[in-house]
Design a protein around this motif. Structure first.
Motif, PDB file in Angstrom:
ATOM      1  N   PRO A 109       0.812  -1.227   0.000  1.00 33.86           N
ATOM      2  CA  PRO A 109       0.000   0.000   0.000  1.00 33.86           C
ATOM      3  C   PRO A 109       0.841   1.271   0.000  1.00 33.86           C
ATOM      4  O   PRO A 109       0.415   2.290  -0.540  1.00 33.86           O
ATOM      5  CB  PRO A 109      -0.836  -0.115   1.280  1.00 33.86           C
ATOM      6  CG  PRO A 109      -0.082  -1.043   2.156  1.00 33.86           C
ATOM      7  CD  PRO A 109       0.671  -1.975   1.255  1.00 33.86           C
ATOM      8  N   ALA A 113       0.492   4.194  -2.754  1.00 36.23           N
ATOM      9  CA  ALA A 113       0.254   5.592  -2.377  1.00 36.23           C
ATOM     10  C   ALA A 113       1.301   6.510  -3.006  1.00 36.23           C
ATOM     11  O   ALA A 113       0.968   7.581  -3.528  1.00 36.23           O
ATOM     12  CB  ALA A 113       0.268   5.729  -0.857  1.00 36.23           C
ATOM     13  N   ARG A 114       2.555   6.094  -2.975  1.00 32.67           N
ATOM     14  CA  ARG A 114       3.619   6.918  -3.577  1.00 32.67           C
ATOM     15  C   ARG A 114       3.415   7.054  -5.083  1.00 32.67           C
ATOM     16  O   ARG A 114       3.656   8.132  -5.653  1.00 32.67           O
ATOM     17  CB  ARG A 114       4.977   6.320  -3.251  1.00 32.67           C
ATOM     18  CG  ARG A 114       5.344   6.483  -1.769  1.00 32.67           C
ATOM     19  CD  ARG A 114       6.656   5.830  -1.395  1.00 32.67           C
ATOM     20  NE  ARG A 114       7.749   6.351  -2.198  1.00 32.67           N
ATOM     21  CZ  ARG A 114       8.841   5.641  -2.469  1.00 32.67           C
ATOM     22  NH1 ARG A 114       8.989   4.420  -1.999  1.00 32.67           N
ATOM     23  NH2 ARG A 114       9.811   6.174  -3.198  1.00 32.67           N
ATOM     24  N   LEU A 137      -6.296   7.340  -5.975  1.00 33.56           N
ATOM     25  CA  LEU A 137      -6.089   7.937  -4.655  1.00 33.56           C
ATOM     26  C   LEU A 137      -7.027   7.324  -3.615  1.00 33.56           C
ATOM     27  O   LEU A 137      -6.609   7.071  -2.475  1.00 33.56           O
ATOM     28  CB  LEU A 137      -6.286   9.454  -4.721  1.00 33.56           C
ATOM     29  CG  LEU A 137      -5.183  10.235  -5.427  1.00 33.56           C
ATOM     30  CD1 LEU A 137      -5.635  11.662  -5.732  1.00 33.56           C
ATOM     31  CD2 LEU A 137      -3.904  10.236  -4.597  1.00 33.56           C
ATOM     32  N   ALA A 140      -5.641   3.885  -2.830  1.00 36.36           N
ATOM     33  CA  ALA A 140      -4.433   4.004  -2.003  1.00 36.36           C
ATOM     34  C   ALA A 140      -4.802   4.359  -0.565  1.00 36.36           C
ATOM     35  O   ALA A 140      -4.248   3.793   0.381  1.00 36.36           O
ATOM     36  CB  ALA A 140      -3.494   5.054  -2.595  1.00 36.36           C
ATOM     37  N   SER A 141      -5.753   5.260  -0.403  1.00 36.47           N
ATOM     38  CA  SER A 141      -6.194   5.662   0.927  1.00 36.47           C
ATOM     39  C   SER A 141      -6.784   4.477   1.689  1.00 36.47           C
ATOM     40  O   SER A 141      -6.443   4.240   2.854  1.00 36.47           O
ATOM     41  CB  SER A 141      -7.226   6.788   0.806  1.00 36.47           C
ATOM     42  OG  SER A 141      -7.692   7.162   2.078  1.00 36.47           O
ATOM     43  N   LEU A 144      -3.973   1.934   2.544  1.00 35.97           N
ATOM     44  CA  LEU A 144      -3.104   2.435   3.613  1.00 35.97           C
ATOM     45  C   LEU A 144      -3.799   2.341   4.964  1.00 35.97           C
ATOM     46  O   LEU A 144      -3.192   1.938   5.954  1.00 35.97           O
ATOM     47  CB  LEU A 144      -2.715   3.892   3.351  1.00 35.97           C
ATOM     48  CG  LEU A 144      -1.527   4.149   2.452  1.00 35.97           C
ATOM     49  CD1 LEU A 144      -1.400   5.641   2.172  1.00 35.97           C
ATOM     50  CD2 LEU A 144      -0.248   3.613   3.050  1.00 35.97           C
ATOM     51  N   LEU A 153       1.813   9.612   5.404  1.00 31.47           N
ATOM     52  CA  LEU A 153       1.513   9.260   4.018  1.00 31.47           C
ATOM     53  C   LEU A 153      -0.004   9.223   3.796  1.00 31.47           C
ATOM     54  O   LEU A 153      -0.489   9.679   2.761  1.00 31.47           O
ATOM     55  CB  LEU A 153       2.153   7.916   3.660  1.00 31.47           C
ATOM     56  CG  LEU A 153       2.065   7.483   2.209  1.00 31.47           C
ATOM     57  CD1 LEU A 153       2.672   8.533   1.273  1.00 31.47           C
ATOM     58  CD2 LEU A 153       2.752   6.141   2.022  1.00 31.47           C
ATOM     59  N   GLN A 154      -0.740   8.702   4.771  1.00 33.18           N
ATOM     60  CA  GLN A 154      -2.205   8.715   4.666  1.00 33.18           C
ATOM     61  C   GLN A 154      -2.716  10.145   4.528  1.00 33.18           C
ATOM     62  O   GLN A 154      -3.607  10.425   3.711  1.00 33.18           O
ATOM     63  CB  GLN A 154      -2.847   8.073   5.909  1.00 33.18           C
ATOM     64  CG  GLN A 154      -2.689   6.576   5.998  1.00 33.18           C
ATOM     65  CD  GLN A 154      -3.392   6.005   7.219  1.00 33.18           C
ATOM     66  OE1 GLN A 154      -4.495   6.419   7.550  1.00 33.18           O
ATOM     67  NE2 GLN A 154      -2.753   5.058   7.879  1.00 33.18           N
ATOM     68  N   VAL A 157      -2.030  11.490   1.017  1.00 32.74           N
ATOM     69  CA  VAL A 157      -2.951  10.911   0.030  1.00 32.74           C
ATOM     70  C   VAL A 157      -4.328  11.565   0.148  1.00 32.74           C
ATOM     71  O   VAL A 157      -4.941  11.919  -0.860  1.00 32.74           O
ATOM     72  CB  VAL A 157      -3.041   9.372   0.184  1.00 32.74           C
ATOM     73  CG1 VAL A 157      -4.168   8.802  -0.653  1.00 32.74           C
ATOM     74  CG2 VAL A 157      -1.715   8.724  -0.200  1.00 32.74           C
ATOM     75  N   GLN A 161      -6.229  13.782  -2.630  1.00 35.41           N
ATOM     76  CA  GLN A 161      -7.600  13.430  -3.033  1.00 35.41           C
ATOM     77  C   GLN A 161      -8.512  14.647  -2.917  1.00 35.41           C
ATOM     78  O   GLN A 161      -9.308  14.923  -3.829  1.00 35.41           O
ATOM     79  CB  GLN A 161      -8.101  12.299  -2.132  1.00 35.41           C
ATOM     80  CG  GLN A 161      -9.419  11.704  -2.528  1.00 35.41           C
ATOM     81  CD  GLN A 161      -9.786  10.518  -1.631  1.00 35.41           C
ATOM     82  OE1 GLN A 161      -8.929   9.892  -1.030  1.00 35.41           O
ATOM     83  NE2 GLN A 161     -11.061  10.237  -1.547  1.00 35.41           N
TER      84      GLN A 161
END
Length: 177
Positions: A109, A113-114, A137, A140-141, A144, A153-154, A157, A161
């Motif tokens: 994850p 995200a990256r 996005l 990824a959210s 994560l 990182l969350q 993201v 978004q």
């Protein structure tokens, strides 16, 4: 055998990573892990001297040598960033997309995200691209959050978004923003 000997001699003398990588690559499959390591080192050295196109070439070589999906994610992300720095935004977008696919396959994850953040940083030219980016996005959210990924990182993201929703094709942003 000669290339392996020259590569090892250059390693011992702290020779230029690009030359070491070239000799180790020519040495054959037995030197593959070292060739990968020195190809990545050569790419990072090229980046440090602002040789972004050279860095792309070294990352591509490393990508050919990388055995596992998880290892490929990091190389793809670095390659995409080098393409972006070299002004090759279409190539960068393609590599970030490949990194997203490899991240999914590896169950990574953070890599996903990256990759999504990399695509978002490139910008988008159409509503369709924005919709794809939003889906990525959101995915990824979710991943994560489920994996308990790094909070910073969350947050990045979710912020990306929100920006994509706010500046997207909808005139009035909805409740999701």
């Amino acid at each position: 055998a000669i290339n392996l000997s020259v590569g090892r001699a250059l390693q011992a003398r702290s020779g230029p990573a690009a030359r070491v990588a070239a000799h180790l690559l020519a040495a054959g499959p037995g030197a593959r892990p070292e060739a990968l390591e020195y190809s990545l080192l050569a790419a990072r050295e090229a980046t440090a001297r602002l040789g972004h196109e050279d860095a792309c070439a070294y990352y591509l070589r490393a990508l050919d040598l990388a055995p596992a999906a998880a290892g490929r994610v990091e190389i793809l992300l670095e390659l995409a960033t080098s393409h972006e720095r070299a002004g090759q935004s279409d190539q960068a977008a393609r590599r970030f997309g490949e990194a997203a696919d490899a991240s999914r396959a590896a169950g990574d994850p953070v890599g996903l995200a990256r990759a999504a953040l990399g695509i978002q940083a490139l910008g988008h030219r159409s509503g369709a691209q924005n919709a794809e980016l939003l889906d990525l996005l959101r995915e990824a959210s979710r991943r994560l959050e489920t994996a308990g990924g790094p909070l910073a990182l969350q947050s990045r993201v979710l912020a990306a978004q929100a920006r994509a929703l706010r500046h997207g094709p909808d005139v009035v942003p909805g409740a999701e923003v």
